[in-house]
Scaffold this motif. Sequence first.
Motif, short mmCIF file in Angstrom:
data_model
loop_
_atom_site.label_atom_id
_atom_site.label_comp_id
_atom_site.label_asym_id
_atom_site.label_seq_id
_atom_site.Cartn_x
_atom_site.Cartn_y
_atom_site.Cartn_z
N THR A 68 0.84 -1.20 0.00
CA THR A 68 0.00 0.00 0.00
C THR A 68 0.88 1.25 0.00
N TRP A 69 0.42 2.25 -0.72
CA TRP A 69 1.09 3.55 -0.76
C TRP A 69 0.15 4.54 -1.42
N PRO A 70 0.24 5.81 -1.05
CA PRO A 70 -0.69 6.79 -1.62
C PRO A 70 -0.61 6.94 -3.13
N ARG B 109 6.71 11.81 -6.83
CA ARG B 109 6.76 12.08 -5.39
C ARG B 109 7.27 10.89 -4.59
N MET B 110 7.34 9.74 -5.21
CA MET B 110 7.76 8.55 -4.47
C MET B 110 9.27 8.56 -4.26
N ASP C 181 -7.74 5.10 -2.06
CA ASP C 181 -9.06 5.02 -2.68
C ASP C 181 -9.36 3.59 -3.13
N THR C 182 -8.38 2.95 -3.74
CA THR C 182 -8.58 1.57 -4.21
C THR C 182 -8.79 0.63 -3.02
N LYS D 145 8.53 4.83 10.02
CA LYS D 145 7.33 4.98 10.83
C LYS D 145 6.51 6.14 10.28
N SER D 146 5.70 5.81 9.30
CA SER D 146 5.03 6.86 8.54
C SER D 146 4.02 7.64 9.36
#
Length: 402
Positions: free
Chosen positions: A134-136, A143-144, A170-171, A390-391
Motif C-alpha cells: 500500500t502507498w498513496p 513524489r515517491m 481510494d482503491t 514509521k510513517s
Amino acid sequence: MGKSRRPSWKRYSFAVVPLVIMVILLWRFLHTTEATDLQALLQNLPREITQSIDKVSHEKQDEASIVAMFDKLSEDLLRKQDDQLRKFEKERRALEKRIQDLRQPSTHATLREKLAHVFEYRASARFPAFIWQTWPYSDMDSRMDPDLKAYERHWGDKNPGFVHEIINDDTASALIHYIYSHVPEVVEAYDLLPSPNLKADFFKYLILLARGGIYADIDTDPLQPVPNWIPENVSPKEIGLIIGIENDASNPDWRSSYVRRLQFGNWIIQAKPGHPVVREVVARITEVTLQRNEDGELRKNLRNDLNIMGWTGSGIWTDVVFTYMNDYVQSGILSKITWKEFHKLTVAKLVGDVLVFPQASFSAPEKGSKPKEGIESNKALHFARHSGLKSWKAAPKVGGDK
C-alpha cells in the motif's frame, strides 16, 4: 420274297460332311479370337500403365488435399476450443460471483462466524501468488522516494510469477467495501479509523484474510525470491502462515519501545486465505474500533507508537498469534507456548501451521554492517530488509490528539 437293302455310304456322307465343316470353322473361330484378344491386350498395355501412373498421381494429389483439409479443420477446432474456453471462463467468473453473493452469513451469526463463513480456510491449499503493498501513489509518481521505488520494483523483479499490486487509499477503500459487503461491521470499522496509517495496517489483514498471499510494507526490500522462504524439509501444505520476529528484548526497559517482550512483526506476512490468526486479528480490530467509537476515543493518542501497536500493529498481532498457538483445537499444540519458545531463535520454527523466522530474516542487516547485539545472523535466512519507516510520525495532526 423281296430282296434285302444294304445301307449306302453316300447316304451318310450328307450328314458327316457338314459336321466336319462346322468343326473346322469353329476351331478357326476360336483361335482367331484368342489371337485378336492377345493383340488387343498388347496394344492396350501402354495405355493401362499410363492410366495407373495417372491414378497414383491423382491419389497423391488427393492425399495432399486431405492433409490440407485436416490442418484447416484442426485450426478451426482449436480456434473454436479457445473461444469455448473463454466463454466457459467468463461463465465461471459470473457463477463464482453469484456463489459469493449467495454466501451470505446468517443475520444471527457472530462477527467471527460471519468471517469464517465468507472466508473459508483450506489448510492444504497453496499459498496464492500475490504480493500486496500500500502507498498513496504508484512507483511512476515523481513524489515517491527513490529508495522505496527501488524496493517496490525489486519485489516484482525477484518474483516474476507473482501478481504484484500497489494499492492506494481510494482503491483499498473500494476493495474493502466490495469484499466485505456481507460483513458490514468490518466495513464500518475500516471507515471509522481516523488515520490513513491505521487503515493501512487494517488493510493488510483484510486483504490477506480474503485473498491470501504476501503483504509487504513499502519500506521492505526483498533479498531472495519468495519461494526460497520455505525450508526444504517442510511441506507447504503444513504451513498456513509465515511470520518473523520483530523484537526479542534482552534488556529490562523494553516496555518503552514495545508492547510485548517478544513481538512478531507485521511488515511482512504470508498467509493462506481465511487463516484463523488473520481472521481473529480482523475481528479484534473491528471490535476495538467500534468500541472506541462508542466511547468517543477514536482520535485519542493517535501519534503514540505503543497505541498504534496495540490497536492495529504488531502488539495486537503478537497477542493473536500466541492465542492461536495455545488453542489446541485450532493449532493442535498440547504444550504451553510462550515467548521463550522463540527467544534467540536462529532457525525457522514450525508451531502448528505457523512458520516463525528469526529476527534477521525479515529485518536483515545492511551490507557490511554488524547484526544487532544478541542476534545471530544466518545469511541463508536473510529474506528482506526493513528500513523501519514509521510513517504515522509524519502524519498531520488531528484534532483531539492528546
